[in-house]
Every structure is written in structure tokens, then in C-alpha cells.
Enzyme design. Structure first.
Site, mmCIF file in Angstrom:
data_model
loop_
_atom_site.group_PDB
_atom_site.id
_atom_site.type_symbol
_atom_site.label_atom_id
_atom_site.label_comp_id
_atom_site.label_asym_id
_atom_site.label_seq_id
_atom_site.Cartn_x
_atom_site.Cartn_y
_atom_site.Cartn_z
ATOM 1 N N GLU A 235 0.777 -1.229 0.527
ATOM 2 C CA GLU A 235 0.045 -0.288 -0.292
ATOM 3 C C GLU A 235 0.967 1.317 -0.336
ATOM 4 O OE1 GLU A 235 -4.197 -0.265 2.404
ATOM 5 O OE2 GLU A 235 -2.583 -1.972 2.953
ATOM 6 N N SER B 195 -7.241 -2.164 1.696
ATOM 7 C CA SER B 195 -7.055 -1.930 0.199
ATOM 8 C C SER B 195 -7.814 -3.124 -0.778
ATOM 9 C CB SER B 195 -5.754 -1.230 -0.191
ATOM 10 O OG SER B 195 -5.943 0.224 0.625
ATOM 11 N N TYR C 198 -10.421 4.352 -4.868
ATOM 12 C CA TYR C 198 -8.992 4.802 -5.582
ATOM 13 C C TYR C 198 -9.069 5.736 -6.110
ATOM 14 C CZ TYR C 198 -6.895 2.924 -0.880
ATOM 15 O OH TYR C 198 -6.663 2.533 0.435
ATOM 16 N N ARG D 171 -10.255 2.818 12.421
ATOM 17 C CA ARG D 171 -11.552 2.566 11.372
ATOM 18 C C ARG D 171 -12.011 1.233 11.612
ATOM 19 N NH1 ARG D 171 -10.123 3.272 5.983
ATOM 20 N NH2 ARG D 171 -11.289 1.042 6.119
ATOM 21 N N ASP E 13 -14.567 -1.522 10.242
ATOM 22 C CA ASP E 13 -15.328 -2.063 8.818
ATOM 23 C C ASP E 13 -16.570 -2.864 9.333
ATOM 24 O OD1 ASP E 13 -13.731 -0.141 7.268
ATOM 25 O OD2 ASP E 13 -12.449 -1.751 7.240
ATOM 26 N N GLU F 244 -13.222 -5.775 9.939
ATOM 27 C CA GLU F 244 -11.609 -5.834 10.366
ATOM 28 C C GLU F 244 -11.424 -4.837 10.544
ATOM 29 O OE1 GLU F 244 -8.272 -4.638 7.657
ATOM 30 O OE2 GLU F 244 -9.917 -3.318 6.854
ATOM 31 N N ASN G 79 -8.809 -1.200 11.680
ATOM 32 C CA ASN G 79 -7.416 -0.814 10.820
ATOM 33 C C ASN G 79 -6.636 0.514 12.075
ATOM 34 O OD1 ASN G 79 -7.820 -1.633 7.844
ATOM 35 N ND2 ASN G 79 -9.904 -0.656 8.606
ATOM 36 N N GLY H 276 -7.097 4.865 6.083
ATOM 37 C CA GLY H 276 -6.655 5.560 4.848
ATOM 38 C C GLY H 276 -6.626 6.895 4.914
HETATM 39 N N1 LIG Z 1 -17.098 -11.955 4.607
HETATM 40 C C1 LIG Z 1 -17.577 -10.494 3.841
HETATM 41 N N2 LIG Z 1 -18.592 -9.960 3.529
HETATM 42 C C2 LIG Z 1 -18.999 -9.469 2.385
HETATM 43 N N3 LIG Z 1 -18.261 -8.873 2.145
HETATM 44 C C3 LIG Z 1 -17.377 -8.345 2.425
HETATM 45 C C4 LIG Z 1 -16.253 -9.736 3.589
HETATM 46 N N4 LIG Z 1 -15.386 -9.736 3.925
HETATM 47 C C5 LIG Z 1 -14.895 -8.486 3.074
HETATM 48 N N5 LIG Z 1 -16.051 -8.359 2.319
HETATM 49 C C6 LIG Z 1 -15.162 -7.358 1.015
HETATM 50 O O1 LIG Z 1 -13.717 -6.671 1.430
HETATM 51 C C7 LIG Z 1 -13.240 -5.691 1.778
HETATM 52 C C8 LIG Z 1 -11.975 -5.695 1.933
HETATM 53 O O2 LIG Z 1 -12.139 -6.623 3.238
HETATM 54 P P1 LIG Z 1 -11.099 -6.070 4.496
HETATM 55 O O3 LIG Z 1 -11.638 -7.304 4.590
HETATM 56 O O4 LIG Z 1 -11.986 -4.675 4.468
HETATM 57 O O5 LIG Z 1 -10.226 -6.424 3.843
HETATM 58 P P2 LIG Z 1 -9.006 -5.187 3.634
HETATM 59 O O6 LIG Z 1 -8.362 -4.965 5.222
HETATM 60 O O7 LIG Z 1 -8.715 -5.281 2.446
HETATM 61 O O8 LIG Z 1 -9.632 -3.598 3.815
HETATM 62 C C9 LIG Z 1 -14.395 -5.248 2.320
HETATM 63 O O9 LIG Z 1 -14.538 -3.958 2.030
HETATM 64 C C10 LIG Z 1 -15.934 -5.435 1.799
HETATM 65 O O10 LIG Z 1 -16.409 -4.944 0.652
HETATM 66 MG MG LIG Z 2 -11.449 -3.157 4.762
#
Ligand SMILES: Nc1ncnc2c1ncn2[C@@H]1O[C@H](COP(=O)(O)OP(=O)(O)O)[C@@H](O)[C@H]1O
Ligand SMILES: [Mg+2]
Length: 320
Positions: free
Chosen positions: A19, A155, A225, A264, A266, A279, A281, A285
């Protein structure tokens, strides 16, 4: 604090993580924001000259705008502790914990926050035990659709939405290019919402929620992005009491993971109104299209002021 003295702040950005470019953009924003508040800002790369520079220069505070390893995994933060330099954001151990998604999910789940059921697979197990038998075992527990992602990362790099078994091996191989450990997670269908948490001195506060609606349906690296590829709603279009529930879940995750100053968290909120933790962070970002700056705007605050207040708070908290 109009008369507070200007601080000497080193903003860290760049690095060799996947990243890097995002970090350079976040770092520039943070540096500009701090400078606009009157602080003396030096923007530095985390390269071989950094630690000697910090040891010699001894800034008032370090502002790590580094995404991915080694900015978010706790490694660099541990070295800042060793040098006795205060920094913005989670301490080293908490960073390391949040960075590993399966570990963070376990901790957050134990605190009563829902997180989608998941299975982890190592690259070695996948090779040794054979793709087909590994997938049989995984699908014994989880039904498609699933999401496959690296156990550590950001990301959305290496993240795949998988609808059927045939696409799983490729998705795992993609995830393994970013991490030796992959998570296969139940896909939650619902509204994606981010909880930005900041603590500038009065305890952690959840800023207005940001709702994410990628036009393609997939909140991928490109959707993140490139302006116009995702529609953001700030505050999220959730009913007030549901928004409060999600904000509380974000604050609970921030607290139980031992995070500090900024994070942040999610979530995806399903139809029944359950927020599912994806997750946390430790250095969200901070680019022009990122979520946390939008939440700051929606709260009626100025990003530069918030970043400066965080620097002051970090200085007041001192070193570990
Ligand atoms: N269990 C899940 N169900 C639905 N969408 C998911 C799930 N896990 C991840 N995503 C999608 O994938 C994206 C990236 O996952 P995330 O775990 O937040 O990793 P990163 O650290 O890359 O942001 C999320 O923003 C979401 O849109
Ligand atoms: Mg995320």
C-alpha cells in the site's frame, strides 16, 4: 488551543508495503493538514536512514501514515517505543493484534460483537493436503458465497468475492500472494459501513458512519482509489438507533483490541440489523477518497485540526 506551541512532527509515509502509494497520498494529506495548523512537519520514508534520523532529531511526536506492513503490524511502532518517541495511533502490540484479521476476529467475537464465520488456510496446507481435499473440508463448514482474503493486508488487495467452488483455488492463490495465511469467510449481504474512531483527549468517539456503495458492487482497490467508482453516504443511510448500534460495535472493537487515538472499524450490516465485524484498521486511509476524512468532514471538523489534536494527545500520552 490557539496559543499552544507549534510541534515538531515527523510524518511517516511510503515504505515497501503493497500500500505504498496509498500511504504516500495519506501522508501528504496529514503533513499538509498539520502544516496548515502551524506545525513544523517533516515527511519521511521508512528507509535505512529513518531510525538514525529520529534518534538524532528527536521530534516531539511521530505521525505514522503508513499502511500495511510494517506500519500497521506493530514492527515500526515497537522501534519508536524503543527510541522513546511518542507516536499517534495504536501501540505496537495492539497494532500487531489488529493487523492479523483472524486474531482480531477472535478477540472481537469474544467481546460479543458478531463476525462472519471463517476458516483459515495456510499456503503450505493448501499445497501439502491438496487443493481439492482442502476445499471439500472448507465447504463442509461454509457454504458459498464466501470471501477469500489474505489474513493480513489492506485496500482489498488479494480479496475475492467467490460465488462457486470452481473459483476458490484461484482466489486462494491470489490471497497467498499477499500472506501465507488466507481467510475464507462467509459473505455477508447487506450495507457496508465504516466506523471512524478518534480520541483527541476525551476518550474514543465514533464519528458519523460512512456508508459505502461501490458502483460495481465490489469495493475493490480500483473502487477505492478512483474517484466516482464508489458512492459514499455520510452519515450512513441507517435508521438512527441502528446507526448507534453500529457505532457502539465499532467502539467496542476499538476498546477490546486495545487501540488508541485513531482507528476505523469495518462492518457489513445485514437485513436483520446485525453489524458483522470485518476488520479494524490502525492507520485508516487518509487520502482524498478515504473514509475517515469524510467522517471528519461530516462531523463538522477540519482534518488538519483533528490530525494536530491527535499529535498533541499522542505527545501527552508519552512513550511506552
Ligand atoms: N465477509 C464478508 N462479506 C461481504 N463482503 C466482504 C466480507 N469481507 C470482506 N468483504 C468486502 O471486501 C472488502 C475488503 O475486506 P476487508 O476485510 O475490509 O479487507 P481490507 O483490509 O483489504 O480492507 C470489504 O471492504 C468488503 O467490501
Ligand atoms: Mg477494510
Amino acid at each position: 488551543m490557539p496559543d499552544a506551541p507549534a510541534l515538531d512532527i515527523v510524518v511517516l509515509a511510503g515504505g515497501i508495503s503493497h500500500e505504498r502509494d496509498v500511504s504516500l497520498r495519506s501522508g501528504r494529506r496529514v503533513a499538509d493538514g498539520l502544516a496548515s495548523e502551524g506545525h513544523r512537519v517533516t515527511l519521511r520514508e521508512p528507509d535505512a536512514t529513518l531510525l538514525p534520523f529520529l534518534a538524532e532529531h528527536r521530534p516531539d511526536v511521530v505521525w505514522p501514515a503508513l499502511h500495511g506492513a510494517s506500519g500497521e503490524d506493530g514492527a515500526l511502532r515497537g522501534l519508536l517505543d524503543a527510541l522513546g518517541l511518542p507516536y499517534v495511533g495504536a501501540r505496537s502490540n495492539a497494532s500487531g493484534l489488529a493487523w492479523q484479521k483472524p486474531v482480531a476476529k477472535t478477540v472481537v467475537q469474544a467481546a460479543g460483537v458478531a463476525t462472519p464465520d471463517w476458516i483459515t488456510v495456510t499456503r503450505d496446507a493448501f499445497r501439502e493436503l491438496g487443493a481439492s481435499s482442502v476445499l471439500d473440508a472448507v465447504l463442509h463448514r461454509l457454504a458459498t458465497p464466501v470471501v477469500v482474503k489474505p489474513a493480513s493486508g489492506g485496500s482489498a488487495q488479494g480479496v475475492s468475492l467467490v460465488d462457486e467452488r470452481g473459483s476458490l483455488p484461484r482466489a486462494l492463490v491470489d490471497a497467498f500472494t499477499y500472506s501465507e495465511l488466507a481467510i475464507i469467510e462467509r459473505r455477508i449481504i447487506g450495507t457496508e459501513v465504516s466506523v471512524s474512531v478518534v480520541d483527541t483527549g476525551d476518550g474514543p468517539v465514533a464519528l458519523p458512519l460512512v456508508e459505502i456503495e461501490p458502483i460495481s458492487g465490489d469495493y475493490s482497490f480500483e473502487a477505492r482509489y478512483n474517484a466516482g467508482e464508489t458512492v459514499f453516504y455520510t452519515p450512513a443511510r441507517l435508521e438512527e438507533s441502528l446507526a448507534a448500534t453500529v457505532a457502539d460495535a465499532g467502539l467496542a472493537a476499538h476498546a477490546v483490541l486495545g487501540l488508541r487515538h485513531i482507528s476505523r472499524v469495518d462492518f457489513i450490516v445485514d437485513e436483520a440489523g446485525t453489524p458483522w465485524f470485518l476488520e479494524a484498521n490502525v492507520l485508516p486511509g487518509l487520502t482524498e477518497t478515504s473514509l475517515l476524512p469524510q467522517a471528519i468532514d461530516a462531523a463538522g471538523l477540519r482534518p488538519g485540526t483533528v490530525y494536530a489534536d491527535l499529535a498533541r494527545k499522542a505527545m501527552a500520552d508519552g512513550t511506552d
